[in-house]
Design a protein around this motif. Structure first.
Motif, mmCIF file in Angstrom:
data_model
loop_
_atom_site.group_PDB
_atom_site.id
_atom_site.type_symbol
_atom_site.label_atom_id
_atom_site.label_comp_id
_atom_site.label_asym_id
_atom_site.label_seq_id
_atom_site.Cartn_x
_atom_site.Cartn_y
_atom_site.Cartn_z
ATOM 1 N N GLN A 101 0.722 -1.390 -0.312
ATOM 2 C CA GLN A 101 -0.039 0.199 0.255
ATOM 3 C C GLN A 101 1.040 1.381 -0.246
ATOM 4 O OE1 GLN A 101 -2.766 -0.358 -0.743
ATOM 5 N NE2 GLN A 101 -4.187 0.039 0.796
ATOM 6 N N VAL A 102 0.239 2.171 -0.688
ATOM 7 C CA VAL A 102 1.167 3.480 -0.401
ATOM 8 C C VAL A 102 -0.017 5.030 -0.332
ATOM 9 C CG1 VAL A 102 2.091 5.349 -2.451
ATOM 10 C CG2 VAL A 102 2.575 2.621 -2.747
ATOM 11 N N GLN A 103 0.846 5.611 0.905
ATOM 12 C CA GLN A 103 -0.026 6.475 1.640
ATOM 13 C C GLN A 103 0.536 7.912 0.819
ATOM 14 O OE1 GLN A 103 1.325 4.413 3.895
ATOM 15 N NE2 GLN A 103 -0.705 2.803 3.077
ATOM 16 N N LEU A 104 -0.835 8.577 0.205
ATOM 17 C CA LEU A 104 0.340 10.152 -0.831
ATOM 18 C C LEU A 104 -0.478 11.237 0.427
ATOM 19 C CD1 LEU A 104 -0.793 9.302 -4.864
ATOM 20 C CD2 LEU A 104 1.574 9.142 -2.741
ATOM 21 N N VAL A 105 0.268 11.599 0.972
ATOM 22 C CA VAL A 105 -0.181 13.345 1.851
ATOM 23 C C VAL A 105 0.160 13.775 0.901
ATOM 24 C CG1 VAL A 105 0.140 14.734 4.138
ATOM 25 C CG2 VAL A 105 -0.182 11.967 3.279
ATOM 26 N N GLU A 106 -0.966 14.903 -0.066
ATOM 27 C CA GLU A 106 -0.477 16.511 -0.022
ATOM 28 C C GLU A 106 -0.164 17.860 1.149
ATOM 29 O OE1 GLU A 106 -3.563 14.485 -2.516
ATOM 30 O OE2 GLU A 106 -2.793 14.707 -0.877
ATOM 31 N N SER A 107 0.696 18.539 0.847
ATOM 32 C CA SER A 107 0.704 19.829 1.697
ATOM 33 C C SER A 107 1.170 20.671 0.658
ATOM 34 C CB SER A 107 2.207 19.570 2.795
ATOM 35 O OG SER A 107 2.941 19.378 2.165
ATOM 36 N N GLY A 108 1.453 22.370 1.050
ATOM 37 C CA GLY A 108 1.678 23.294 0.241
ATOM 38 C C GLY A 108 0.478 23.981 -0.731
ATOM 39 N N ARG A 163 4.306 26.241 -4.608
ATOM 40 C CA ARG A 163 4.391 24.987 -4.588
ATOM 41 C C ARG A 163 3.825 23.539 -3.706
ATOM 42 N NH1 ARG A 163 10.776 21.476 -4.137
ATOM 43 N NH2 ARG A 163 9.547 21.956 -1.956
ATOM 44 N N LEU A 164 2.966 22.921 -4.741
ATOM 45 C CA LEU A 164 2.093 21.682 -3.623
ATOM 46 C C LEU A 164 3.368 20.392 -3.349
ATOM 47 C CD1 LEU A 164 -1.284 21.925 -5.265
ATOM 48 C CD2 LEU A 164 -0.284 22.726 -3.286
ATOM 49 N N SER A 165 3.237 19.955 -2.413
ATOM 50 C CA SER A 165 4.250 19.028 -2.377
ATOM 51 C C SER A 165 2.503 17.412 -2.177
ATOM 52 C CB SER A 165 5.030 18.562 -1.405
ATOM 53 O OG SER A 165 6.011 19.569 -1.553
ATOM 54 N N CYS A 166 4.083 16.036 -3.044
ATOM 55 C CA CYS A 166 2.622 14.560 -2.480
ATOM 56 C C CYS A 166 4.171 14.079 -1.329
ATOM 57 C CB CYS A 166 2.481 14.438 -3.711
ATOM 58 S SG CYS A 166 1.635 12.687 -2.858
ATOM 59 N N ALA A 167 4.129 14.057 -0.616
ATOM 60 C CA ALA A 167 4.355 12.871 -0.024
ATOM 61 C C ALA A 167 4.515 11.528 0.149
ATOM 62 C CB ALA A 167 5.444 13.203 1.063
ATOM 63 N N ALA A 168 4.840 10.411 -0.604
ATOM 64 C CA ALA A 168 4.473 8.988 -0.401
ATOM 65 C C ALA A 168 5.325 8.471 0.198
ATOM 66 C CB ALA A 168 4.751 8.248 -1.578
ATOM 67 N N SER A 169 4.333 7.191 1.546
ATOM 68 C CA SER A 169 4.972 6.251 2.528
ATOM 69 C C SER A 169 4.585 5.343 2.170
ATOM 70 C CB SER A 169 4.368 6.632 3.714
ATOM 71 O OG SER A 169 3.470 7.443 3.850
ATOM 72 N N GLY A 170 4.729 4.157 2.811
ATOM 73 C CA GLY A 170 4.699 2.751 2.541
ATOM 74 C C GLY A 170 5.922 1.764 1.637
ATOM 75 N N LYS A 201 13.385 10.833 -2.186
ATOM 76 C CA LYS A 201 12.770 11.609 -1.315
ATOM 77 C C LYS A 201 11.477 11.196 -1.371
ATOM 78 C CE LYS A 201 15.386 16.283 -0.995
ATOM 79 N NZ LYS A 201 15.044 17.700 -0.912
ATOM 80 N N ASN A 202 11.026 10.297 -2.497
ATOM 81 C CA ASN A 202 9.600 9.615 -2.564
ATOM 82 C C ASN A 202 8.564 11.152 -2.555
ATOM 83 O OD1 ASN A 202 9.024 7.385 -2.940
ATOM 84 N ND2 ASN A 202 7.741 7.099 -1.447
ATOM 85 N N THR A 203 8.755 11.706 -2.978
ATOM 86 C CA THR A 203 8.281 13.127 -3.275
ATOM 87 C C THR A 203 7.950 13.401 -4.077
ATOM 88 O OG1 THR A 203 8.828 13.698 -0.775
ATOM 89 C CG2 THR A 203 7.935 15.215 -2.429
ATOM 90 N N VAL A 204 6.759 14.176 -4.807
ATOM 91 C CA VAL A 204 6.477 14.918 -6.213
ATOM 92 C C VAL A 204 5.867 15.786 -5.898
ATOM 93 C CG1 VAL A 204 5.146 14.403 -8.141
ATOM 94 C CG2 VAL A 204 5.760 12.325 -6.973
ATOM 95 N N TYR A 205 6.245 17.009 -6.828
ATOM 96 C CA TYR A 205 5.925 18.320 -6.470
ATOM 97 C C TYR A 205 5.141 18.926 -7.792
ATOM 98 C CZ TYR A 205 10.142 17.640 -3.311
ATOM 99 O OH TYR A 205 10.863 17.549 -2.512
ATOM 100 N N LEU A 206 4.424 20.122 -7.554
ATOM 101 C CA LEU A 206 3.560 20.637 -8.959
ATOM 102 C C LEU A 206 3.865 22.376 -8.689
ATOM 103 C CD1 LEU A 206 1.815 20.571 -11.590
ATOM 104 C CD2 LEU A 206 -0.082 21.173 -9.598
#
Length: 124
Positions: A1-8, A19-26, A76-81
């Motif tokens: 499973q992947v958990q995604l958490v947006e911020s920004g 700038r939005l960030s999306c940090a993935a975990s799992g 960093k297991n992270t995506v940005y916009l």
């Protein structure tokens, strides 16, 4: 499973940037295509941008190309916009999503994991 958490997300004046960030975990998302979608009140969720696993390929909604930039940092297991020259019509909840299969899907049904979204409000 992947958990995604947006911020920004937040409130910004027209013409501003966020700038939005999306940090993935799992698990690692390094082999997944990652996309951003948005949903404005009373409207359907729409595609914003996608980046393939290697960052070699990116694709944007026609109306957003040139103002928005998607990127990723697999270490960093992270995506940005990055969103520039924001307009009131960009106001929406922005979601990131991960697609296990596909190099750059643009339809939401192709995505397997979703974040909870982050609110972006652009004032005029």
């Amino acid at each position: 499973q992947v958990q995604l958490v947006e911020s920004g997300g937040g409130l910004v004046q027209a013409g501003g940037s966020l700038r939005l960030s999306c940090a993935a975990s799992g698990r690692t998302i390094s082999s997944y295509a990652m996309g951003w979608f948005r949903q404005a009140p009373g409207k359907e969720r729409e595609f914003v941008a996608v980046i393939n696993w290697s960052s070699r390929n990116t694709y944007y909604a026609d109306s957003l190309r040139g103002r928005f930039t998607i990127s990723r940092d697999n270490a960093k297991n992270t995506v940005y916009l990055k969103m520039n020259s924001l307009k009131p019509e960009d106001t929406a909840v922005y979601y990131c999503a991960a697609a296990i299969v596909g190099d750059g899907p643009t339809t939401s049904s192709r995505y397997n994991y979703w974040g909870q979204g982050t609110q972006v409000t652009v004032s005029s």
